[in-house]
Design a protein around this motif. Sequence first.
Motif, PDB file in Angstrom:
ATOM      1  N   TYR A 216      73.458   3.734 -32.031  1.00  0.00           N
ATOM      2  CA  TYR A 216      73.758   4.424 -33.291  1.00  0.00           C
ATOM      3  C   TYR A 216      74.134   3.389 -34.335  1.00  0.00           C
ATOM      4  CZ  TYR A 216      74.965   8.385 -36.232  1.00  0.00           C
ATOM      5  OH  TYR A 216      74.965   9.325 -37.223  1.00  0.00           O
ATOM      6  N   LEU A 217      73.362   3.340 -35.425  1.00  0.00           N
ATOM      7  CA  LEU A 217      73.617   2.380 -36.497  1.00  0.00           C
ATOM      8  C   LEU A 217      74.610   2.971 -37.493  1.00  0.00           C
ATOM      9  CD1 LEU A 217      70.026   1.020 -37.276  1.00  0.00           C
ATOM     10  CD2 LEU A 217      71.654   0.251 -35.547  1.00  0.00           C
ATOM     11  N   VAL A 218      75.732   2.289 -37.678  1.00  0.00           N
ATOM     12  CA  VAL A 218      76.747   2.778 -38.614  1.00  0.00           C
ATOM     13  C   VAL A 218      76.300   2.516 -40.044  1.00  0.00           C
ATOM     14  CG1 VAL A 218      78.650   2.502 -37.000  1.00  0.00           C
ATOM     15  CG2 VAL A 218      78.012   0.585 -38.472  1.00  0.00           C
ATOM     16  N   THR A 219      76.865   3.270 -40.978  1.00  0.00           N
ATOM     17  CA  THR A 219      76.535   3.124 -42.394  1.00  0.00           C
ATOM     18  C   THR A 219      77.827   3.117 -43.216  1.00  0.00           C
ATOM     19  OG1 THR A 219      76.311   5.530 -42.626  1.00  0.00           O
ATOM     20  CG2 THR A 219      74.306   4.284 -42.147  1.00  0.00           C
ATOM     21  N   GLY A 220      77.682   2.889 -44.515  1.00  0.00           N
ATOM     22  CA  GLY A 220      78.823   2.978 -45.432  1.00  0.00           C
ATOM     23  C   GLY A 220      79.906   1.958 -45.129  1.00  0.00           C
TER      24      GLY A 220
ATOM     25  N   TYR B 142      65.277   0.200 -43.138  1.00  0.00           N
ATOM     26  CA  TYR B 142      65.593   1.561 -43.575  1.00  0.00           C
ATOM     27  C   TYR B 142      66.297   2.426 -42.534  1.00  0.00           C
ATOM     28  CZ  TYR B 142      60.830   2.349 -41.611  1.00  0.00           C
ATOM     29  OH  TYR B 142      59.698   2.374 -40.829  1.00  0.00           O
ATOM     30  N   TYR B 143      66.464   1.948 -41.304  1.00  0.00           N
ATOM     31  CA  TYR B 143      67.043   2.801 -40.260  1.00  0.00           C
ATOM     32  C   TYR B 143      68.535   3.029 -40.449  1.00  0.00           C
ATOM     33  CZ  TYR B 143      62.767   3.006 -37.556  1.00  0.00           C
ATOM     34  OH  TYR B 143      61.479   3.253 -37.139  1.00  0.00           O
ATOM     35  N   THR B 144      68.959   4.276 -40.195  1.00  0.00           N
ATOM     36  CA  THR B 144      70.370   4.668 -40.205  1.00  0.00           C
ATOM     37  C   THR B 144      70.585   5.623 -39.034  1.00  0.00           C
ATOM     38  OG1 THR B 144      69.893   6.580 -41.611  1.00  0.00           O
ATOM     39  CG2 THR B 144      70.530   4.544 -42.734  1.00  0.00           C
ATOM     40  N   GLY B 145      71.791   5.667 -38.499  1.00  0.00           N
ATOM     41  CA  GLY B 145      72.060   6.628 -37.429  1.00  0.00           C
ATOM     42  C   GLY B 145      71.389   6.259 -36.124  1.00  0.00           C
ATOM     43  N   LEU B 146      70.879   7.257 -35.417  1.00  0.00           N
ATOM     44  CA  LEU B 146      70.289   7.038 -34.097  1.00  0.00           C
ATOM     45  C   LEU B 146      69.038   6.176 -34.173  1.00  0.00           C
ATOM     46  CD1 LEU B 146      70.329   7.972 -31.016  1.00  0.00           C
ATOM     47  CD2 LEU B 146      68.506   9.530 -31.717  1.00  0.00           C
ATOM     48  N   VAL B 147      68.947   5.176 -33.297  1.00  0.00           N
ATOM     49  CA  VAL B 147      67.713   4.416 -33.098  1.00  0.00           C
ATOM     50  C   VAL B 147      67.425   4.393 -31.602  1.00  0.00           C
ATOM     51  CG1 VAL B 147      67.853   2.962 -35.153  1.00  0.00           C
ATOM     52  CG2 VAL B 147      69.008   2.233 -33.064  1.00  0.00           C
ATOM     53  N   PHE B 148      66.145   4.268 -31.250  1.00  0.00           N
ATOM     54  CA  PHE B 148      65.785   4.286 -29.829  1.00  0.00           C
ATOM     55  C   PHE B 148      64.496   3.526 -29.593  1.00  0.00           C
ATOM     56  CE2 PHE B 148      64.042   8.111 -31.801  1.00  0.00           C
ATOM     57  CZ  PHE B 148      62.715   8.094 -31.397  1.00  0.00           C
ATOM     58  N   GLU B 149      64.323   3.088 -28.362  1.00  0.00           N
ATOM     59  CA  GLU B 149      63.091   2.437 -27.927  1.00  0.00           C
ATOM     60  C   GLU B 149      62.753   2.894 -26.518  1.00  0.00           C
ATOM     61  OE1 GLU B 149      63.465  -1.796 -28.121  1.00  0.00           O
ATOM     62  OE2 GLU B 149      63.257  -1.895 -30.299  1.00  0.00           O
ATOM     63  N   PHE B 150      61.477   3.201 -26.279  1.00  0.00           N
ATOM     64  CA  PHE B 150      60.957   3.356 -24.924  1.00  0.00           C
ATOM     65  C   PHE B 150      60.431   1.983 -24.536  1.00  0.00           C
ATOM     66  CE2 PHE B 150      61.133   7.622 -26.354  1.00  0.00           C
ATOM     67  CZ  PHE B 150      61.054   8.477 -25.263  1.00  0.00           C
ATOM     68  N   LYS B 151      61.059   1.361 -23.566  1.00  0.00           N
ATOM     69  CA  LYS B 151      60.732  -0.034 -23.267  1.00  0.00           C
ATOM     70  C   LYS B 151      60.083  -0.165 -21.891  1.00  0.00           C
ATOM     71  CE  LYS B 151      63.150  -3.245 -25.051  1.00  0.00           C
ATOM     72  NZ  LYS B 151      64.240  -4.164 -25.457  1.00  0.00           N
ATOM     73  N   ASN B 152      59.048  -0.985 -21.836  1.00  0.00           N
ATOM     74  CA  ASN B 152      58.428  -1.364 -20.571  1.00  0.00           C
ATOM     75  C   ASN B 152      59.269  -2.490 -19.980  1.00  0.00           C
ATOM     76  OD1 ASN B 152      56.857  -2.363 -18.488  1.00  0.00           O
ATOM     77  ND2 ASN B 152      54.957  -2.398 -19.661  1.00  0.00           N
ATOM     78  N   ILE B 153      60.023  -2.186 -18.934  1.00  0.00           N
ATOM     79  CA  ILE B 153      60.977  -3.167 -18.407  1.00  0.00           C
ATOM     80  C   ILE B 153      60.278  -4.349 -17.727  1.00  0.00           C
ATOM     81  CG2 ILE B 153      62.862  -1.529 -18.172  1.00  0.00           C
ATOM     82  CD1 ILE B 153      62.194  -1.223 -15.232  1.00  0.00           C
ATOM     83  N   LYS B 154      58.996  -4.206 -17.376  1.00  0.00           N
ATOM     84  CA  LYS B 154      58.269  -5.320 -16.772  1.00  0.00           C
ATOM     85  C   LYS B 154      57.912  -6.374 -17.806  1.00  0.00           C
ATOM     86  CE  LYS B 154      55.242  -4.947 -13.563  1.00  0.00           C
ATOM     87  NZ  LYS B 154      54.006  -4.592 -12.800  1.00  0.00           N
ATOM     88  N   THR B 155      57.542  -5.921 -19.016  1.00  0.00           N
ATOM     89  CA  THR B 155      57.133  -6.854 -20.064  1.00  0.00           C
ATOM     90  C   THR B 155      58.188  -7.028 -21.149  1.00  0.00           C
ATOM     91  OG1 THR B 155      56.085  -5.105 -21.378  1.00  0.00           O
ATOM     92  CG2 THR B 155      54.727  -6.195 -19.703  1.00  0.00           C
ATOM     93  N   ASN B 156      59.223  -6.182 -21.104  1.00  0.00           N
ATOM     94  CA  ASN B 156      60.283  -6.166 -22.126  1.00  0.00           C
ATOM     95  C   ASN B 156      59.731  -5.819 -23.506  1.00  0.00           C
ATOM     96  OD1 ASN B 156      63.104  -6.359 -22.593  1.00  0.00           O
ATOM     97  ND2 ASN B 156      62.830  -8.328 -23.586  1.00  0.00           N
TER      98      ASN B 156
END
Length: 415
Positions: free
Chosen positions: A166-170, A259-273
């Motif tokens: 979660y990216l904080v703002t303000g 431009y991102y604020t609030g929730l951020v996420f990634e689906f990551k391939n743990i074999k290749t990172n």
Amino acid sequence: MIQKPRGTQDLFLNSAAEWNAVEEKFRKVLNLFNYGEIITPMFESKELFVRGVGDTSDIVSKEMYEFTDKKGREFVLRPEGTAPTVRALIENKLYIPENLPYKTFYIGPIFRYERPQAGRYRQFNQLGVETFGLDSLNHDIELISLGDSFLKELNIEKDIIVQINYLVTGEERKKYEEQLKKYILSIKNICDDCQKRFKKNVLRILDCKIDSSKVKNGPKMFEFATENNKERLNETFRQLKEMGLKVEIDFNLVRGLDYYTGLVFEFKNIKTNQAIIAGGSYNNLVEELGGPSIPASGFAIGLERIMLILNEQKIKVVEEKEIELFIIPLSEQAQKLTNKLMLEARRKNLKIDTNWNIKNLKNGFKSAEKAKAKNILVIGDNSIANNQYSIKPQLTGEPVELKYNQIISYLKGEK
């Protein structure tokens, strides 16, 4: 010999078929989630990305393909898909209350001048999802579940984990940045890019491919979040776990776009990172580009990275439909009838083919074998004169004698 530009690729035969099948599965899932498609230009005003993506991002500072038109206007080949979608939203007034929430997706080529490597090209393709007018825990979960549904549609589940933050703002962000800067000042030998990021946007250092590990033990953004935002992140984590997703909280996760604020996420391939799906909330972007203040969120999928995983895991997205009938015409009259029969069969959605370069019967059977057809039909003048056609099913090898008007019904399995 003229070769393709570095960082691009040609797709043909089965590769092209698999590519199209992935796109269609994406559309299928988006339709279930009630998203409609948007198509924007492949080039836009340079100002759109400077203002929207941020001049501290690698995309704007180093990777854009820029050109000036005959009137001196500055354009770029689009380096990402969110800013053009927001521009279209504002320009076409898609933000009016009766359109909200506005749920849309795009599919198309993206251009970035970066070092080519496995799964990363200078022209690559993104499948993107954007939602406007929604900002809630439930929507966050639905958005992530959409990405998960797409991977499940492709049978990609192995070695994939969802990371969230979660990216904080303000004021909370200002306090966090102060502490992060103090910590970074104690680190020696940060790269030249990070020295610039330190002054312009210190969060970019968390995303640096060289120095991100050096700040791994620094202050966590989560510690500066409000209690409501902490609970929102924790509840998102709990619900995603309950839904069966492999998920973890990564307190150093940021996105490479400003431009991102609030929730951020990634689906990551743990074999290749490598991240294969990445996104989050960007609640200020619409207003920053001249529109009203409305919340927004979305994600993008790198199609090339999806194809890499499919190849690595030997997953076939599409099974090539067999040719129902291969015709070997042995005369000029037979060629005319072949054209007639193929047209009639194709209008009935039957896959049927021939080879107009066939010179003799032996050559014809070689062509039929290469085509891997289910049935073979040899047409000669005698067949036409007697209205008697012998179809040979490759499975049984036993010829079937038919009249001309029975051929299509036979191929369709009708009596």
